[in-house]
Write a protein that holds these residues in place. Structure first.
Motif, PDB file in Angstrom:
ATOM      1  N   SER A 182       0.804  -1.237   0.000  1.00 38.11           N
ATOM      2  CA  SER A 182       0.000   0.000   0.000  1.00 38.11           C
ATOM      3  C   SER A 182       0.827   1.274   0.000  1.00 38.11           C
ATOM      4  O   SER A 182       0.629   2.157   0.833  1.00 38.11           O
ATOM      5  CB  SER A 182      -0.952  -0.010   1.200  1.00 38.11           C
ATOM      6  OG  SER A 182      -1.770  -1.142   1.182  1.00 38.11           O
ATOM      7  N   GLY A 183       1.801   1.360  -0.914  1.00 41.66           N
ATOM      8  CA  GLY A 183       2.562   2.589  -1.057  1.00 41.66           C
ATOM      9  C   GLY A 183       3.739   2.748  -0.116  1.00 41.66           C
ATOM     10  O   GLY A 183       4.484   3.724  -0.231  1.00 41.66           O
ATOM     11  N   ARG A 184       3.900   1.822   0.843  1.00 45.81           N
ATOM     12  CA  ARG A 184       5.047   1.924   1.739  1.00 45.81           C
ATOM     13  C   ARG A 184       6.327   1.531   1.012  1.00 45.81           C
ATOM     14  O   ARG A 184       6.303   0.827   0.000  1.00 45.81           O
ATOM     15  CB  ARG A 184       4.851   1.039   2.968  1.00 45.81           C
ATOM     16  CG  ARG A 184       3.626   1.412   3.786  1.00 45.81           C
ATOM     17  CD  ARG A 184       3.728   0.879   5.221  1.00 45.81           C
ATOM     18  NE  ARG A 184       3.954  -0.551   5.264  1.00 45.81           N
ATOM     19  CZ  ARG A 184       2.986  -1.463   5.236  1.00 45.81           C
ATOM     20  NH1 ARG A 184       1.714  -1.068   5.107  1.00 45.81           N
ATOM     21  NH2 ARG A 184       3.260  -2.737   5.320  1.00 45.81           N
ATOM     22  N   ILE A 185       7.447   1.950   1.545  1.00 43.22           N
ATOM     23  CA  ILE A 185       8.744   1.652   0.930  1.00 43.22           C
ATOM     24  C   ILE A 185       9.115   0.200   1.178  1.00 43.22           C
ATOM     25  O   ILE A 185       9.038  -0.290   2.303  1.00 43.22           O
ATOM     26  CB  ILE A 185       9.846   2.573   1.501  1.00 43.22           C
ATOM     27  CG1 ILE A 185       9.519   4.043   1.221  1.00 43.22           C
ATOM     28  CG2 ILE A 185      11.205   2.212   0.903  1.00 43.22           C
ATOM     29  CD1 ILE A 185      10.462   5.013   1.894  1.00 43.22           C
ATOM     30  N   VAL A 186       9.524  -0.493   0.117  1.00 42.00           N
ATOM     31  CA  VAL A 186      10.071  -1.837   0.244  1.00 42.00           C
ATOM     32  C   VAL A 186      11.593  -1.705   0.229  1.00 42.00           C
ATOM     33  O   VAL A 186      12.158  -1.233  -0.763  1.00 42.00           O
ATOM     34  CB  VAL A 186       9.618  -2.750  -0.905  1.00 42.00           C
ATOM     35  CG1 VAL A 186      10.266  -4.130  -0.778  1.00 42.00           C
ATOM     36  CG2 VAL A 186       8.102  -2.878  -0.912  1.00 42.00           C
ATOM     37  N   ILE A 226       5.707   7.098 -10.970  1.00 43.06           N
ATOM     38  CA  ILE A 226       4.868   6.055 -10.401  1.00 43.06           C
ATOM     39  C   ILE A 226       5.707   5.147  -9.507  1.00 43.06           C
ATOM     40  O   ILE A 226       5.328   4.831  -8.390  1.00 43.06           O
ATOM     41  CB  ILE A 226       4.202   5.228 -11.520  1.00 43.06           C
ATOM     42  CG1 ILE A 226       3.269   6.117 -12.340  1.00 43.06           C
ATOM     43  CG2 ILE A 226       3.448   4.038 -10.938  1.00 43.06           C
ATOM     44  CD1 ILE A 226       2.737   5.445 -13.583  1.00 43.06           C
ATOM     45  N   ILE A 227       6.856   4.720 -10.026  1.00 43.98           N
ATOM     46  CA  ILE A 227       7.795   3.905  -9.249  1.00 43.98           C
ATOM     47  C   ILE A 227       8.793   4.861  -8.624  1.00 43.98           C
ATOM     48  O   ILE A 227       9.604   5.471  -9.317  1.00 43.98           O
ATOM     49  CB  ILE A 227       8.514   2.874 -10.140  1.00 43.98           C
ATOM     50  CG1 ILE A 227       7.502   1.959 -10.820  1.00 43.98           C
ATOM     51  CG2 ILE A 227       9.500   2.051  -9.313  1.00 43.98           C
ATOM     52  CD1 ILE A 227       8.107   1.016 -11.843  1.00 43.98           C
ATOM     53  N   SER A 232      19.182   4.848  -1.714  1.00 43.21           N
ATOM     54  CA  SER A 232      19.888   4.068  -0.679  1.00 43.21           C
ATOM     55  C   SER A 232      18.935   3.354   0.289  1.00 43.21           C
ATOM     56  O   SER A 232      19.372   2.807   1.298  1.00 43.21           O
ATOM     57  CB  SER A 232      20.849   4.954   0.118  1.00 43.21           C
ATOM     58  OG  SER A 232      21.816   5.525  -0.743  1.00 43.21           O
ATOM     59  N   VAL A 233      17.628   3.410   0.010  1.00 39.25           N
ATOM     60  CA  VAL A 233      16.658   2.774   0.889  1.00 39.25           C
ATOM     61  C   VAL A 233      15.885   1.677   0.159  1.00 39.25           C
ATOM     62  O   VAL A 233      15.905   0.506   0.539  1.00 39.25           O
ATOM     63  CB  VAL A 233      15.663   3.804   1.477  1.00 39.25           C
ATOM     64  CG1 VAL A 233      14.656   3.089   2.378  1.00 39.25           C
ATOM     65  CG2 VAL A 233      16.428   4.860   2.272  1.00 39.25           C
ATOM     66  N   GLY A 234      15.175   2.056  -0.919  1.00 40.94           N
ATOM     67  CA  GLY A 234      14.375   1.081  -1.643  1.00 40.94           C
ATOM     68  C   GLY A 234      13.418   1.773  -2.594  1.00 40.94           C
ATOM     69  O   GLY A 234      13.682   2.889  -3.044  1.00 40.94           O
ATOM     70  N   TYR A 235      12.296   1.117  -2.911  1.00 45.95           N
ATOM     71  CA  TYR A 235      11.319   1.642  -3.851  1.00 45.95           C
ATOM     72  C   TYR A 235       9.921   1.582  -3.254  1.00 45.95           C
ATOM     73  O   TYR A 235       9.639   0.773  -2.369  1.00 45.95           O
ATOM     74  CB  TYR A 235      11.318   0.839  -5.157  1.00 45.95           C
ATOM     75  CG  TYR A 235      12.527   1.075  -6.037  1.00 45.95           C
ATOM     76  CD1 TYR A 235      12.497   2.010  -7.065  1.00 45.95           C
ATOM     77  CD2 TYR A 235      13.687   0.352  -5.865  1.00 45.95           C
ATOM     78  CE1 TYR A 235      13.588   2.222  -7.886  1.00 45.95           C
ATOM     79  CE2 TYR A 235      14.802   0.545  -6.670  1.00 45.95           C
ATOM     80  CZ  TYR A 235      14.748   1.484  -7.686  1.00 45.95           C
ATOM     81  OH  TYR A 235      15.837   1.697  -8.492  1.00 45.95           O
ATOM     82  N   SER A 236       9.052   2.448  -3.749  1.00 42.24           N
ATOM     83  CA  SER A 236       7.641   2.395  -3.392  1.00 42.24           C
ATOM     84  C   SER A 236       6.830   2.666  -4.645  1.00 42.24           C
ATOM     85  O   SER A 236       7.357   3.101  -5.668  1.00 42.24           O
ATOM     86  CB  SER A 236       7.298   3.424  -2.296  1.00 42.24           C
ATOM     87  OG  SER A 236       7.456   4.748  -2.783  1.00 42.24           O
TER      88      SER A 236
END
Length: 240
Positions: A182-186, A226-227, A232-236
């Motif tokens: 739901s839009g959170r960072i993976v 959109i992506i 340095s953290v990830g994608y959402s």
């Protein structure tokens, strides 16, 4: 000796459903190495799984699709009628239609045989890290409405300006992983594990996959992509 993975949750009971004895023992061993007090119940066929599921309440299930008494896809469908337990498919089948069918029926991850003990551990970790997400989506929620397109995870298709195009396995895994939270960072490590089955896959591999997926879904707005890349953290995923 295999080093235990640091997992966000613990497993108390696991079902391993696999007709090949050597593979079944290998999968069971991967859980026993990773979780010190886990109880692994092994099945060589679909018969008896439903009753045991109702009585034992496992925390995770692995399913082979080529069972001697039925198709594993049918078993996944049956499991989903009574339980939201995470399901990890371990199968020799590697065609797109099987992958899409398994995901549509409710599988959480898909590994292609032969699989290593480390790959199984990594996928289990990724699945568990996503278990704090909201309740499992209904079939209608397999549709993700984005700013430039509509993604049908169940069919493995994306529609841009009325034109449909199929998603590759990697693209389907990528969007399913991002869409499930739901839009959170993976985090990058979880993304690599969930999509490629390897937390050490090269960053360049991820970037190239994202680049190609952005082209396919029309994600060319650099100010409001959109992506979303969180450096340095990830994608959402920025849903509509």
């Amino acid at each position: 000796m295999v080093e235990n993975l640091k997992t966000p949750a613990t497993l108390k009971r696991v079902f391993v459903i696999e007709d090949d004895a050597a593979t079944r023992e290998s999968i069971a061993m991967s859980f026993e190495f990773t979780f010190s007090d886990v109880e692994v119940l092994q099945f060589d066929r679909a018969a008896g799984v439903r009753q045991s599921l109702e009585e034992e309440a496992p925390d995770l299930i692995t399913v082979d699709l080529g069972l001697p008494d039925g198709d594993g896809l049918g078993l996944i469908r049956e499991i989903r009628t009574i339980s939201d337990v995470p399901i990890l498919v371990v199968s020799a089948r590697d065609d797109d239609s099987t992958l899409v069918a398994a995901i549509r029926l409710g599988a959480d991850a898909f590994l292609i045989k032969p699989v290593s003990l480390v790959a199984i551990q990594a996928h289990v970790e990724a699945v568990l890290r996503l278990q704090d997400r909201p309740a499992r989506n209904t079939e209608s929620d397999l549709i993700i409405e984005l700013a430039s397109c509509t993604v049908d995870l169940g069919r493995g298709m994306v529609e841009v300006n009325g034109v449909e195009e199929s998603l590759t396995k990697t693209e389907l895994y990528f969007l399913t992983t991002l869409g499930s939270v739901s839009g959170r960072i993976v985090p990058m490590e979880d993304l690599k594990t969930g999509v490629w089955g390897d937390p050490d896959v090269a960053d360049a591999t991820v970037k190239m996959a994202v680049h190609r997926l952005r082209q396919k879904i029309g994600d060319d707005n650099t100010e409001h992509p959109i992506i979303v890349n969180h450096r340095s953290v990830g994608y959402s995923l920025a849903e509509r």
